[in-house]
Motif scaffolding. Sequence first.
Motif, PDB file in Angstrom:
ATOM      1  N   THR A  73      -0.003 -14.409   5.259  1.00 53.38           N
ATOM      2  CA  THR A  73       0.368 -13.413   5.981  1.00 53.38           C
ATOM      3  C   THR A  73       2.013 -13.405   6.575  1.00 53.38           C
ATOM      4  OG1 THR A  73      -0.586 -13.736   7.919  1.00 53.38           O
ATOM      5  CG2 THR A  73      -2.008 -12.572   6.268  1.00 53.38           C
ATOM      6  N   ASP A 100      -0.355  -8.927   4.321  1.00 54.53           N
ATOM      7  CA  ASP A 100      -0.811  -8.003   5.476  1.00 54.53           C
ATOM      8  C   ASP A 100      -1.669  -6.773   5.204  1.00 54.53           C
ATOM      9  OD1 ASP A 100       1.706  -9.749   5.915  1.00 54.53           O
ATOM     10  OD2 ASP A 100       1.615  -8.981   7.808  1.00 54.53           O
ATOM     11  N   ARG A 103      -5.279  -7.954   3.341  1.00 55.92           N
ATOM     12  CA  ARG A 103      -6.375  -8.631   4.076  1.00 55.92           C
ATOM     13  C   ARG A 103      -6.830  -7.604   5.155  1.00 55.92           C
ATOM     14  NH1 ARG A 103      -4.551 -14.745   4.703  1.00 55.92           N
ATOM     15  NH2 ARG A 103      -6.728 -14.785   6.053  1.00 55.92           N
ATOM     16  N   THR A 104      -6.496  -6.378   5.271  1.00 56.92           N
ATOM     17  CA  THR A 104      -7.018  -5.583   6.489  1.00 56.92           C
ATOM     18  C   THR A 104      -6.813  -4.012   6.007  1.00 56.92           C
ATOM     19  OG1 THR A 104      -6.676  -4.725   8.603  1.00 56.92           O
ATOM     20  CG2 THR A 104      -4.699  -5.427   7.409  1.00 56.92           C
ATOM     21  N   THR A 105      -7.866  -3.293   6.458  1.00 53.96           N
ATOM     22  CA  THR A 105      -7.815  -1.837   6.235  1.00 53.96           C
ATOM     23  C   THR A 105      -6.687  -1.099   6.880  1.00 53.96           C
ATOM     24  OG1 THR A 105      -9.612  -1.490   7.549  1.00 53.96           O
ATOM     25  CG2 THR A 105     -10.180  -1.724   5.372  1.00 53.96           C
ATOM     26  N   ARG A 106      -6.218  -1.759   7.892  1.00 48.40           N
ATOM     27  CA  ARG A 106      -5.449  -0.904   8.953  1.00 48.40           C
ATOM     28  C   ARG A 106      -3.983  -2.047   8.844  1.00 48.40           C
ATOM     29  NH1 ARG A 106      -8.967   2.332  13.528  1.00 48.40           N
ATOM     30  NH2 ARG A 106     -10.067   3.442  12.003  1.00 48.40           N
ATOM     31  N   PRO A 107      -3.335  -2.216   7.965  1.00 49.97           N
ATOM     32  CA  PRO A 107      -1.956  -2.949   8.209  1.00 49.97           C
ATOM     33  C   PRO A 107      -1.209  -2.327   9.590  1.00 49.97           C
ATOM     34  CG  PRO A 107      -1.905  -1.746   6.150  1.00 49.97           C
ATOM     35  CD  PRO A 107      -3.275  -1.396   6.858  1.00 49.97           C
TER      36      PRO A 107
END
Length: 230
Positions: A73, A100, A103-107
């Motif tokens: 990231t 970034d 790997r997340t639903t809320r970057p």
Amino acid sequence: MTEDPLVTIARALRDHGGREPPRGISCYAALGDSFTAGTGSPEGLGWADRIAESLRRRDTVFVYRNLARDGATSADVLGQVDHAVQLEPDLVTVICGANDVLRTTRPDESAYAQRLGRIFTRLRGAGPRVILVTATSPSRWDFVPLGPRTRARVEEGMRRFNDVTREVARKHEVPCLDVADHPGLRDRDNFASDGLHPSPRGHARAARAFAALLCDGYGVPIAHLRGDET
């Protein structure tokens, strides 16, 4: 033969920053994630490796360090900076942000912008003549098996993060190779079997684009790239 659009974009950056062309490149540090690490291509044939191979032919004491890692990231890339600075590089490429989003639903765009700015600032401190280059990430993921909602979320996140990359790069006067909407993203042959990482052909095309930017923008001669025949 029609010129690759990536190379055309690189040529358009030739006057960016108005810096005096360097005398040579004796040390190249590549920072980033799997794209720069060369995933999808045989070892030593990633786009950064191809650039380094060409530079090595011109300087017998040339030093190359690829610090990029799969899954990195922007926070991980920030952690690569200290090692890069210690090398006192003449050339640094920095490409991050995709993980970034993945790997997340809320970057967090703001956090990414701050980290990228810190990366650029630290690398500028490596020397007054260091060449620093970045790039956007693909905004299309046609060959990755994603559900409709996930695809929409990921592609929208990539578009937002690419906007951040462009803006931070502009603020820090870092040339940004804009590959986000390159037509090659619709060509399956440019991707490895996973549909995510570049194939050897994709890495060769990326190498040619960065070579054009370095040659036309900074007077760094890069020739005889391995894979030029692809």
